[in-house]
Design a protein around this motif. Structure first.
Motif, PDB file in Angstrom:
ATOM      1  N   GLU A   1      -1.918   1.913 -10.371  1.00  0.00           N
ATOM      2  CA  GLU A   1      -0.597   2.523 -10.525  1.00  0.00           C
ATOM      3  C   GLU A   1      -0.306   3.489  -9.382  1.00  0.00           C
ATOM      4  O   GLU A   1      -1.204   4.134  -8.855  1.00  0.00           O
ATOM      5  CB  GLU A   1      -0.516   3.304 -11.851  1.00  0.00           C
ATOM      6  N   ARG A   2       0.982   3.559  -9.012  1.00  0.00           N
ATOM      7  CA  ARG A   2       1.386   4.527  -7.987  1.00  0.00           C
ATOM      8  C   ARG A   2       1.739   5.855  -8.626  1.00  0.00           C
ATOM      9  O   ARG A   2       2.324   5.884  -9.689  1.00  0.00           O
ATOM     10  CB  ARG A   2       2.589   4.003  -7.192  1.00  0.00           C
ATOM     11  N   ASP A   3       1.366   6.931  -7.935  1.00  0.00           N
ATOM     12  CA  ASP A   3       1.723   8.266  -8.405  1.00  0.00           C
ATOM     13  C   ASP A   3       2.707   8.853  -7.408  1.00  0.00           C
ATOM     14  O   ASP A   3       2.332   9.208  -6.299  1.00  0.00           O
ATOM     15  CB  ASP A   3       0.443   9.120  -8.490  1.00  0.00           C
TER      16      ASP A   3
ATOM     17  N   SER B   1       0.802  -1.229   0.000  1.00  0.00           N
ATOM     18  CA  SER B   1       0.000   0.000   0.000  1.00  0.00           C
ATOM     19  C   SER B   1       0.830   1.272   0.000  1.00  0.00           C
ATOM     20  O   SER B   1       0.298   2.369   0.179  1.00  0.00           O
ATOM     21  CB  SER B   1      -0.927  -0.030   1.213  1.00  0.00           C
ATOM     22  N   LYS B   2       2.133   1.149  -0.224  1.00  0.00           N
ATOM     23  CA  LYS B   2       3.011   2.327  -0.225  1.00  0.00           C
ATOM     24  C   LYS B   2       2.486   3.410  -1.171  1.00  0.00           C
ATOM     25  O   LYS B   2       2.006   3.075  -2.260  1.00  0.00           O
ATOM     26  CB  LYS B   2       4.436   1.924  -0.613  1.00  0.00           C
ATOM     27  N   THR B   3       2.586   4.632  -0.759  1.00  0.00           N
ATOM     28  CA  THR B   3       2.128   5.847  -1.467  1.00  0.00           C
ATOM     29  C   THR B   3       0.603   5.982  -1.516  1.00  0.00           C
ATOM     30  O   THR B   3       0.094   7.003  -1.951  1.00  0.00           O
ATOM     31  CB  THR B   3       2.652   5.968  -2.920  1.00  0.00           C
TER      32      THR B   3
ATOM     33  N   VAL C   1       3.135 -13.296  -1.339  1.00  0.00           N
ATOM     34  CA  VAL C   1       3.309 -12.502  -2.551  1.00  0.00           C
ATOM     35  C   VAL C   1       3.007 -11.048  -2.194  1.00  0.00           C
ATOM     36  O   VAL C   1       2.105 -10.768  -1.408  1.00  0.00           O
ATOM     37  CB  VAL C   1       2.411 -12.983  -3.715  1.00  0.00           C
ATOM     38  N   ARG C   2       3.801 -10.147  -2.720  1.00  0.00           N
ATOM     39  CA  ARG C   2       3.684  -8.720  -2.381  1.00  0.00           C
ATOM     40  C   ARG C   2       3.101  -7.982  -3.588  1.00  0.00           C
ATOM     41  O   ARG C   2       3.808  -7.705  -4.546  1.00  0.00           O
ATOM     42  CB  ARG C   2       5.056  -8.157  -2.016  1.00  0.00           C
ATOM     43  N   VAL C   3       1.812  -7.706  -3.534  1.00  0.00           N
ATOM     44  CA  VAL C   3       1.140  -7.140  -4.706  1.00  0.00           C
ATOM     45  C   VAL C   3       0.645  -5.723  -4.401  1.00  0.00           C
ATOM     46  O   VAL C   3      -0.163  -5.517  -3.491  1.00  0.00           O
ATOM     47  CB  VAL C   3      -0.030  -8.039  -5.154  1.00  0.00           C
ATOM     48  N   GLY C   4       1.156  -4.770  -5.152  1.00  0.00           N
ATOM     49  CA  GLY C   4       0.743  -3.377  -4.994  1.00  0.00           C
ATOM     50  C   GLY C   4      -0.170  -2.936  -6.120  1.00  0.00           C
ATOM     51  O   GLY C   4      -1.391  -2.843  -5.972  1.00  0.00           O
ATOM     52  N   THR C   5       0.432  -2.681  -7.277  1.00  0.00           N
ATOM     53  CA  THR C   5      -0.300  -2.188  -8.436  1.00  0.00           C
ATOM     54  C   THR C   5      -1.516  -3.050  -8.773  1.00  0.00           C
ATOM     55  O   THR C   5      -2.579  -2.521  -9.119  1.00  0.00           O
ATOM     56  CB  THR C   5       0.650  -2.141  -9.661  1.00  0.00           C
ATOM     57  N   GLY C   6      -1.386  -4.336  -8.656  1.00  0.00           N
ATOM     58  CA  GLY C   6      -2.465  -5.255  -9.001  1.00  0.00           C
ATOM     59  C   GLY C   6      -3.689  -5.106  -8.109  1.00  0.00           C
ATOM     60  O   GLY C   6      -4.774  -5.544  -8.460  1.00  0.00           O
TER      61      GLY C   6
ATOM     62  N   MET D   1       5.601 -10.204  -7.299  1.00  0.00           N
ATOM     63  CA  MET D   1       4.932  -8.905  -7.254  1.00  0.00           C
ATOM     64  C   MET D   1       3.861  -8.903  -8.354  1.00  0.00           C
ATOM     65  O   MET D   1       3.585  -9.943  -8.946  1.00  0.00           O
ATOM     66  CB  MET D   1       5.959  -7.782  -7.439  1.00  0.00           C
ATOM     67  N   THR D   2       3.262  -7.754  -8.609  1.00  0.00           N
ATOM     68  CA  THR D   2       2.152  -7.721  -9.569  1.00  0.00           C
ATOM     69  C   THR D   2       2.490  -8.432 -10.889  1.00  0.00           C
ATOM     70  O   THR D   2       1.683  -9.196 -11.404  1.00  0.00           O
ATOM     71  CB  THR D   2       1.739  -6.264  -9.861  1.00  0.00           C
ATOM     72  N   GLY D   3       3.693  -8.203 -11.391  1.00  0.00           N
ATOM     73  CA  GLY D   3       4.046  -8.724 -12.710  1.00  0.00           C
ATOM     74  C   GLY D   3       4.353 -10.210 -12.744  1.00  0.00           C
ATOM     75  O   GLY D   3       4.362 -10.818 -13.819  1.00  0.00           O
TER      76      GLY D   3
HETATM   77  C1  PLP Z   1       6.545  -1.767  -4.343  1.00  0.00           C
HETATM   78  C2  PLP Z   1       6.955  -3.139  -3.956  1.00  0.00           C
HETATM   79  C3  PLP Z   1       6.182  -4.264  -4.282  1.00  0.00           C
HETATM   80  C4  PLP Z   1       4.888  -4.191  -5.079  1.00  0.00           C
HETATM   81  O1  PLP Z   1       5.126  -3.883  -6.407  1.00  0.00           O
HETATM   82  P1  PLP Z   1       3.960  -3.980  -7.519  1.00  0.00           P
HETATM   83  O2  PLP Z   1       4.685  -4.211  -8.789  1.00  0.00           O
HETATM   84  O3  PLP Z   1       3.215  -2.690  -7.491  1.00  0.00           O
HETATM   85  O4  PLP Z   1       3.088  -5.116  -7.156  1.00  0.00           O
HETATM   86  C5  PLP Z   1       6.618  -5.495  -3.846  1.00  0.00           C
HETATM   87  N1  PLP Z   1       7.760  -5.637  -3.145  1.00  0.00           N
HETATM   88  C6  PLP Z   1       8.534  -4.592  -2.808  1.00  0.00           C
HETATM   89  C7  PLP Z   1       9.770  -4.820  -2.023  1.00  0.00           C
HETATM   90  C8  PLP Z   1       8.163  -3.308  -3.209  1.00  0.00           C
HETATM   91  O5  PLP Z   1       8.950  -2.277  -2.873  1.00  0.00           O
END
Ligand code: PLP
Length: 230
Positions: A225-227, A33-35, A216-221, A201-203
């Motif tokens: 997108e992060r701004d 959830s960063k940003t 699994v660390r999913v942000g964008t998904g 990650m998302t990709g």
């Molecule tokens: C930002 C980040 C993610 C998530 O990235 P996405 O491509 O947005 O899913 C996962 N792991 C780390 C360490 C990150 O800094």
């Protein structure tokens, strides 16, 4: 929107698990959830998210103060030693430990707070110059040293794979991290288990799950997108 995206990610995880006959309950989805504003995290929480990942100390602390207390906060970014004290009693697990000095500081703070901090060792499997993490060859020796510290428990490994166009390109790195975990587990080091693998990650999280990821660390998904602003 966040709810739908989370459901989609969960379905993809379940489908990757089916491909390799894993139980989807073995895979923890960490919502990165960063940003993102608190409102977005609240939406994810409503949709069932309880594990959130942040990479900046101040942002994690601010969000943890406001949001429900049953959230497990994961520190996934590079951590400076002088900031460990701010998060030691707020985070569930630190994914990004790659030096003895950082581990020593985590140990000191954990003992001070009478807790035991679970950590993962960050390994730069792909050997990208731009990334933190120890090399595959350095991992065992670092783990043996950290394992002796009080107030800290090594629970597994973490890696950040390269940014690639096709997720299949990263399969070999995830397989390598898994193999390293199996090798280290086989050494039966006191105070060390290799039960967690934080990768994907998302990709590329589908491939990571097929290769054994437990986190699994999913942000964008999930959040879009992060701004980073200007
Ligand atoms: C930002 C980040 C993610 C998530 O990235 P996405 O491509 O947005 O899913 C996962 N792991 C780390 C360490 C990150 O800094």
């Amino acid at each position: 929107m966040i709810k739908e995206r989370m459901e989609e990610v969960r379905e993809q995880i379940a489908s990757a698990c089916r491909n390799v006959q894993r139980d989807p309950s073995e895979v923890i989805l960490v919502a990165v959830s960063k940003t993102k504003p608190v409102s977005a995290l609240e939406e994810a929480y409503q949709a069932g998210a309880r594990d959130f990942g942040e990479n900046k100390v101040q942002e994690l602390v601010e969000k943890a103060e406001i949001l429900p207390k049953d959230i497990r906060w994961h520190m996934i970014g590079h951590l400076q030693r002088n900031k460990v004290k701010y998060i030691i009693d707020k985070v569930w697990m630190i994914h990004s430990v790659d030096s003895l000095r950082l581990a020593e500081e985590i140990s000191r703070e954990a003992v001070k707070h009478q807790l035991c901090m679970g950590i993962l060792i960050e390994v730069n499997v792909a050997q990208e110059a731009s990334k933190f993490g120890v090399t595959v060859d350095e991992a065992e020796s670092l783990i043996r040293q950290i394992a002796l510290l009080p107030g800290i428990r090594i629970l597994g490994l973490m890696t950040i794979a390269p940014f690639v166009e096709y997720e299949e390109e990263n399969r070999k790195f995830f397989a390598q991290l898994k193999q390293l975990a199996v090798d280290i587990e086989g050494k039966n080091i006191d105070n060390v288990t290799m039960k967690y693998l934080s990768m994907g990650m998302t990709g590329d999280y589908r491939v990571a799950v097929e290769e054994g990821a437990t986190h699994v660390r999913v942000g964008t998904g999930i959040f879009g997108e992060r701004d980073y602003g200007a």
